[in-house]
Design a protein around this motif. Structure first.
Motif, mmCIF file in Angstrom:
data_model
loop_
_atom_site.group_PDB
_atom_site.id
_atom_site.type_symbol
_atom_site.label_atom_id
_atom_site.label_comp_id
_atom_site.label_asym_id
_atom_site.label_seq_id
_atom_site.Cartn_x
_atom_site.Cartn_y
_atom_site.Cartn_z
ATOM 1 N N UNK A 202 0.854 -1.191 0.000
ATOM 2 C CA UNK A 202 0.000 0.000 0.000
ATOM 3 C C UNK A 202 0.890 1.241 0.000
ATOM 4 N N UNK A 203 0.479 2.226 -0.791
ATOM 5 C CA UNK A 203 1.252 3.457 -0.965
ATOM 6 C C UNK A 203 0.290 4.638 -0.966
ATOM 7 N N UNK A 204 0.797 5.813 -0.598
ATOM 8 C CA UNK A 204 -0.036 7.013 -0.614
ATOM 9 C C UNK A 204 0.750 8.184 -1.186
ATOM 10 N N UNK A 205 0.113 8.950 -2.063
ATOM 11 C CA UNK A 205 0.758 10.133 -2.649
ATOM 12 C C UNK A 205 -0.042 11.364 -2.268
ATOM 13 N N UNK A 206 0.673 12.421 -1.908
ATOM 14 C CA UNK A 206 0.038 13.661 -1.453
ATOM 15 C C UNK A 206 0.885 14.814 -1.968
#
Length: 415
Positions: A302-306
């Motif tokens: 799982x990865x998150x970009x902001x």
């Protein structure tokens, strides 16, 4: 650490901070121009201009890399949805070089035809890399579903058709329009004193005409409610699910602070300077809440970009190795929506504080925050204040923010 803020007669904003005993100086030039200012025919043009401005510049007897690296310095540039920026980090006794380079870059780039075509091909290669990257394609599709005519609907890299056909003269005129003192902020953080920064700024920039065009855009949005689901077919060996939400931009001070707080609870950690401006995906550590999806077997990763934006911008969560997209999205929303414990709140706030301390100790990182704050809020400490504001947030703030965040999303499944 005191921050000084002056304005030259031609409109150039000069922001600085003296760090005692610092052996380096970070010299930034921020322009209020990015993807938000582009139009049909030149999508991706801001980024292409940035590339060209590392080429031939009238008055420089060497290339920028030779000048900067020749004295042991570092240089870079980046383009975002809202800004274009350049930086030189130099030994403090060579800091004048940064002022000289940025003054020349502001008005004297030559845009030689052969160099323009070379950089066009380099940017097209970057575009192809994005096209061949499954998650970049998913973001592209999601952005165009989330917005119809908003400037953020295209990724900063732009549109292939425009990159292939835009003329040198068209982007040269674009450069001359937006690269002017009244549309720029000069930032100098490090060992130089306030008086030294002011003298160098006056010496190198005061004679440049102010210019008439600014890149200001009144914040606006295209509202949509509900969930848009898209399925993409491909030969991928790792099926992926992207959930793209619309998060508050810098124009919404309270919303931005809450989004940062939510982000740290969900993903555990993120760099506050380069991590936000680059918008790069962050791998989730085992202690973070979203890692539960891996432990439960919903996803293999799982990865998150902001990405820091002025208007409401994209906040993306990617699940890799998804077997059942509907089940995965449903579980993702359940995990996001859960009210945080006291330990989660305290841990997130402590990590934000630690990251902020790390940021203000670095001339380069601090200069980046100062430039964005001054450009969009007329306050170089704006971002630092918003990050500090997270210290007073709690579980109810988290729940209220997430309830609004998840009302609308674009969900893309690639498998």
């Amino acid at each position: 650490m005191s921050v000084f803020n002056v304005r030259l007669s031609n409109g150039l904003r000069v922001v600085g901070s003296h760090i005692p005993n610092s052996e380096v100086e970070a010299v930034y030039m921020f322009y209020n121009v990015g993807a938000k200012n582009e139009r049909d025919g030149i999508y991706g043009g801001s980024h292409l201009v940035e590339h060209v401005l590392f080429r031939s510049i009238k008055g420089l007897d060497k290339s920028i890399d030779e000048l900067v690296e020749g004295v042991g310095g570092y240089f870079n540039g980046f383009t975002s949805y809202d800004t274009t920026a350049y930086v030189e980090v130099l030994p403090v006794d060579k800091a004048e070089l940064g002022f000289m380079i940025e003054a020349k870059r502001m008005r004297d780039a030559l845009f030689l035809e052969n160099e323009f075509e070379l950089e066009r091909n380099i940017v097209l290669s970057e575009f192809d890399m994005n096209e061949n990257d499954e998650e970049s394609r998913m973001m592209l599709v999601a952005g165009r579903k989330m917005w119809d005519s908003h400037p953020y609907r295209h990724m900063v890299i732009g549109v292939r058709r425009d990159l292939e056909t835009v003329k040198r003269d068209e982007l040269y005129n674009y450069y001359r329009q937006y690269y002017n003192p009244s549309n720029a902020t000069l930032v100098a953080v490090g060992g130089l004193s306030k008086s030294s920064v002011e003298k160098l700024a006056e010496s190198y920039f005061s004679s440049i005409e102010p210019g008439e065009i600014r890149g200001d855009v009144e914040p606006w949005d295209e509202q949509f409610n509900g969930i848009i689901k898209v399925t993409m077919k491909g030969s991928t060996l790792v099926p992926r699910l992207l959930a793209l939400f619309k998060s508050p931009g810098l124009h919404n001070a309270q919303g931005f602070s809450r989004q940062l707080f939510v982000d740290f609870i969900l993903i555990g950690d993120r760099r506050l300077a380069y991590g936000l401006t680059a918008g790069e995906p962050v791998s989730i550590p085992r202690f973070a809440r979203l890692y539960r999806l891996v432990e439960e077997g919903v996803a293999s990763g799982v990865y998150a970009s902001y990405e820091l934006t002025y208007m409401n911008g994209p906040y993306g969560i990617v699940l890799r190795g998804v077997k059942d997209p509907d089940k995965a999205y449903s579980r993702l929303i359940e995990v996001i929506s859960e009210k945080p414990s006291v330990d989660e709140v305290n841990s997130a706030i402590a990590r934000i504080k630690a990251r902020l301390i790390n940021t203000v100790d670095s001339p380069s990182k601090l200069g980046q925050l100062y430039g964005v704050g001054e450009l969009f809020a007329n306050d170089p400490e704006y971002l630092v204040k918003l990050m500090n504001n997270t210290q007073g947030l709690g579980a109810e703030d988290y729940v209220n923010h997430v309830e609004e965040l998840i009302k609308s999303a674009v969900v893309v499944y690639y498998g």
